[in-house]
Every structure is written in structure tokens, then in C-alpha cells.
Design an enzyme around this catalytic site. Structure first.
Site, PDB file in Angstrom:
ATOM      1  CE  LYS A 107     -46.929  19.416  17.283  1.00 41.26           C
ATOM      2  NZ  LYS A 107     -46.844  19.633  18.772  1.00 41.26           N
TER       3      LYS A 107
HETATM    4  C1  PLP Z   1     -47.616  20.123  19.747  1.00 40.59           C
HETATM    5  C2  PLP Z   1     -47.279  19.655  21.041  1.00 40.59           C
HETATM    6  C3  PLP Z   1     -48.510  19.977  22.046  1.00 40.59           C
HETATM    7  C4  PLP Z   1     -49.795  20.655  21.613  1.00 40.59           C
HETATM    8  O1  PLP Z   1     -50.411  19.741  20.696  1.00 40.59           O
HETATM    9  P1  PLP Z   1     -51.824  20.435  19.905  1.00 40.59           P
HETATM   10  O2  PLP Z   1     -52.344  19.260  19.037  1.00 40.59           O
HETATM   11  O3  PLP Z   1     -51.154  21.607  19.239  1.00 40.59           O
HETATM   12  O4  PLP Z   1     -52.729  20.813  21.021  1.00 40.59           O
HETATM   13  C5  PLP Z   1     -48.283  19.328  23.241  1.00 40.59           C
HETATM   14  N1  PLP Z   1     -47.093  18.939  23.672  1.00 40.59           N
HETATM   15  C6  PLP Z   1     -46.144  18.742  22.859  1.00 40.59           C
HETATM   16  C7  PLP Z   1     -44.683  18.067  23.538  1.00 40.59           C
HETATM   17  C8  PLP Z   1     -45.943  19.238  21.570  1.00 40.59           C
HETATM   18  O5  PLP Z   1     -45.090  19.033  20.692  1.00 40.59           O
END
Ligand code: PLP
Length: 434
Positions: A107
Site C-alpha cells: 500500500k
Molecule cells: C490491503 C492488503 C491486501 C488486500 O488488498 P486489496 O486491494 O484491498 O484487495 C492484501 N494483503 C495485504 C498485506 C494488505 O495490506
């Protein structure tokens, strides 16, 4: 580029407005009016381009002339200024390690891009914006880090009490300054629903200028395409044929960005949506019925989502053609027991350490490859194992050392305000925070 509201196609806005507002009327998500195509020669020759150039090519059509090229180049270079290696786990499965950024989760890419775009747009506006965001774990840290000490921006993060790991909690509570953490005595869905209520509350919106930094915001969602290109760049050097791409999914922003890149010309054999026991989409792929469901807490907490917001964007990409969608995306739902078993097995067999989210993806990939022999692909390694030490240590009996950068953070004090999942409490906080 213009963006329309998926709930009200008459509402059409530019990149700047979509970035600042986050979402449209009736809480609708914005969607690009057209899907700009990559030049096939560019896709074939990715290795000739630097990561920054690839990121710039990926984003420029979405931003148009709303950010000058030299500024956008600077923004994308800061967005991808850490390593994103494609590592081989075994003969058929690679991992795209997206966890070498400042908060050790994928993210960071979206949060860094969005914070810089927003800051650029607010520079001349002379207004203060409050970024309001719900997190199931990793969003909070990435957003806090991305926006830390940015002028004219406050960040308010809602997270579910006792449902995020210690590292995750520190990443969003220990910074202070313009970052406010609210510990909600409830689930991620409660947090998300409080945030949604705030966006439609007249009193709050007449006092504060609110925006969202969840993956519903296009400035967080769209840059996630970049690393699919960076993965393909490395894949082309290592393997022939197109990769199967397996994405651990919760709110479905990440996989949706990958599919968008594919619609633009990124080569991919197939996509796999890997879910934990929160299996709304897996069930949809089997039954064609999309039914949201109460969230079940799992080890892969960033994917504990009972009502994935971005799935409507996937439906829009496929123009609601279920058969087309189903031929391109498979879904698997993996429980915690199997997740732990995978972490153990992959560590023992291949000396590769997975954390719960990437272990869900790895397991889903194995299922798919078993049903479709002869194919190969990569999973998205979305977080560093150190963010989920309990699960990893339970599975492997090894202790993971904290990276240096986190040691200091862990020493800082947690600063948060506890609230009930009650909108009035959130409202009071927002109206009185400064
Ligand atoms: C947010 C997150 C996800 C999921 O991603 P999305 O875009 O919400 O589907 C998967 N793995 C980790 C470690 C995350 O932080």
C-alpha cells in the site's frame, strides 16, 4: 482524462476533482471514461525502460495535463523509489515482493502517489483537507507514512481494536503530528461504515473538507498498475509465456488495478483472486450472486472484508459480462489452518518465508496450477512477514527480527483515541480535533 461516477454516470469530473473528493455522489466510485492502451512495443520492450519511465508511461494518460510532466515524473519516481523484486520460490511460482517500502506493505505505492498528488493540488488552494480512512491493517500505516507532516492535510485513521498486529498498530498510532488514530471497538466493516456515514453528513462536510485515502480514491487505486508492469519487466527476462497473476484480495483494489493494466495491454495469462474465509467474490464466481457478508476475523486481517468496494470497478471493466469475467478470473478461499500449513511447508521446502496474506495467495496459486498444469506465474507478496510475527512464528517456530527502521518506531508511544462504533462519537471527534 475524465472520470464518471459509477452510481451516477452524469457526474463527470477531472483527475484533480476525483483525487480531492475521493468519491462521488451517493458514495459512488469514480471510473476512467476510457481505457488508454499501452503501445505493444512498449510492453514487449519493458526491459529497455527504467522503473521511473515505466511508472510515468503508466500514469500519464490518467493525469493528463493536470500535473505538469516534470512534476509527475518527480511524483512517480518517489512512488517507486524502493526495490520491487520478482523472486523465485520454486519452479512454477514467483513472488513479487512489494514490501520493501517504508511501511513494509504494497500500500506504500498507492499512498505515496496519492499523498503527493493531493499535496500538489492543495498547494495553491489555501484550504485544509482531512483525509479520513478506515483500515483493516496496512492502509493506516501506509497512509500515515505517506501524509506525515504534509502541510494543509490532517489524517484521521479508524482501525478495529485488537484486530491489527502490533507493528501495524504502531505504524498508525506512533507518529502523531497531523496523524490522528481512532481505535474502534468493532470490526473493519464498522470502521468503513462510519467513514461512509461521515462522507454523507452535512454538518461535517460544511465544516471540514473530507477526502478518502482508501483504494476507492483513484489516486491510490490507479498507481497500483505500475508494479504489474515492473513485474512483467522482470518476468520477461526469466520466463517465456504469459504469467498467471495471483493477488491476495480484500477490498479488491489491487487486483482490479492489475486487470485494468491487462485491459490496457499488459500480458497476463489469467488472474486469481485469493481470499481468506471472507469469500464474497469467490462465491460470486461460483453462483453469479454478489452477497456481502459479516466479516470473519482471520490471520490475514488486511483481507477481512465482507463487502469489497472495488468489485464494482471489476464489473465495469467487464461491462458486467459474467462469462468473460469468469474466464479471466478464478477465485479461491483459503482458511487459516491451511494458511499456517502453507507458511510452514514453503519455509521448509523452499526456504522462503511467507506471511498470511501471501500464503493465501500461494495456496490459491497451487490449486490453480494443479487444475491447469504447465502454467507458471507469480503471487503478489503484499506484506513483510515481520508485520505478522505471531502467525509466522506459530507456523515455522522461527523468530523474525525487526528491521532497523521499525525498531525505533516500536519504541514510540501509542497515541490513539478509543471510540465505540457509533457515528456520533466519530462526529464529535472530527468536529473538535483542531
Ligand atoms: C490491503 C492488503 C491486501 C488486500 O488488498 P486489496 O486491494 O484491498 O484487495 C492484501 N494483503 C495485504 C498485506 C494488505 O495490506
Amino acid at each position: 482524462m475524465k472520470y464518471y461516477n459509477l452510481k451516477d454516470k452524469e457526474e463527470v469530473v477531472d483527475f484533480k476533482t476525483a483525487t480531492i473528493k475521493g468519491q462521488g455522489k451517493e458514495k459512488g466510485l469514480f471510473f476512467p471514461e476510457n481505457i488508454p492502451q499501452f503501445d505493444p512495443e512498449f510492453i514487449k520492450n519493458l526491459q529497455q525502460y527504467s522503473n521511473e519511465e515505466i511508472a510515468f508511461q503508466c500514469m500519464k494518460d490518467f493525469v493528463s495535463d493536470e500535473i505538469p510532466s516534470d512534476v509527475l515524473k518527480q511524483i512517480v519516481s518517489e512512488t517507486v523509489n524502493f526495490e520491487i523484486p520478482l523472486k523465485k520460490i520454486n519452479e512454477n511460482i514467483y513472488s513479487l515482493e512489494l514490501f520493501h517500502g517504508p511501511t513494509l506493505a504494497f500500500k506504500d505505492v498507492g499512498a505515496r502517489f496519492m499523498s503527493r498528488c493531493l499535496s500538489y493540488f492543495l498547494k495553491d488552494e489555501n484550504k485544509k483537507v482531512t483525509v479520513l480512512v478506515a483500515t483493516s491493517g496496512d492502509t493506516g500505516g501506509a497512509v500515515a507514512n505517506g501524509f506525515y507532516k504534509m502541510e494543509n492535510i490532517d489524517v484521521v485513521i479508524l482501525y478495529p481494536k485488537n484486530r491489527v498486529s502490533e507493528v501495524q498498530e504502531k505504524q498508525l498510532t506512533a507518529l502523531g503530528e497531523n496523524i490522528f488514530a481512532l481505535e474502534v471497538d468493532g470490526s473493519f466493516d464498522d470502521c468503513q461504515s462510519l467513514v461512509k456515514q461521515a462522507f454523507s453528513d452535512d454538518e461535517i462536510n460544511s465544516t471540514l473538507f473530507l477526502t478518502s485515502a482508501n483504494s476507492i480514491n483513484i489516486a491510490r487505486w490507479l498507481p497500483q498498475q505500475i508494479y504489474y508492469l515492473l513485474a512483467l519487466k522482470q518476468w520477461q527476462k526469466l520466463e517465456k509465456g504469459n504469467p498467471v497473476i495471483c493477488v491476495p484480495s480484500g477490498n479488491f483494489g489491487n487486483i482490479c488495478a492489475g486487470i485494468l493494466a491487462h485491459f490496457r495491454g499488459l500480458s497476463a495469462e489469467h488472474f486469481i483472486a485469493a481470499c481468506n474465509e471472507n469469500d464474497v467474490v469467490t462465491r460470486y464466481l461460483n453462483t453469479q450472486k454478489l452477497e456481502s457478508k459479516e466479516t470473519i476475523p482471520t490471520l490475514s486481517n488486511a483481507m477481512d472484508v465482507g463487502n469489497p468496494s472495488n468489485f464494482v470497478r471489476i464489473l465495469e471493466l467487464f461491462e458486467n459480462h459474467f462469462e468473460d469475467l469468469k474466464s479471466k478470473i478464478s477465485g479461491y478461499s483459503i482458511n487459516d489452518k491451511k494458511t499456517l500449513q502453507t507458511i510452514k511447508e514453503v519455509y521448509e521446502k523452499y526456504n522462503y518465508l511467507l506471511e498470511p496474506h501471501s500464503a493465501v495467495a500461494y495456496t490459491a496459486m497451487e490449486h490453480y496450477l494443479k487444475e491447469n498444469p504447465g502454467k507458471k506465474g507469480f503471487i503478489l507478496g503484499t506484506a513483510h512477514p515481520v508485520k505478522f510475527p505471531d502467525a509466522v512464528e506459530k507456523a515455522t517456530q522461527i523468530t523474525i527480527e525487526l528491521p532497523k527502521a521499525l525498531e525505533n518506531l516500536m519504541k514510540n508511544e501509542k497515541k490513539s483515541t478509543e471510540i465505540q462504533p457509533d457515528f456520533e462519537e466519530l462526529k464529535r471527534f472530527l468536529l473538535n480535533k483542531n
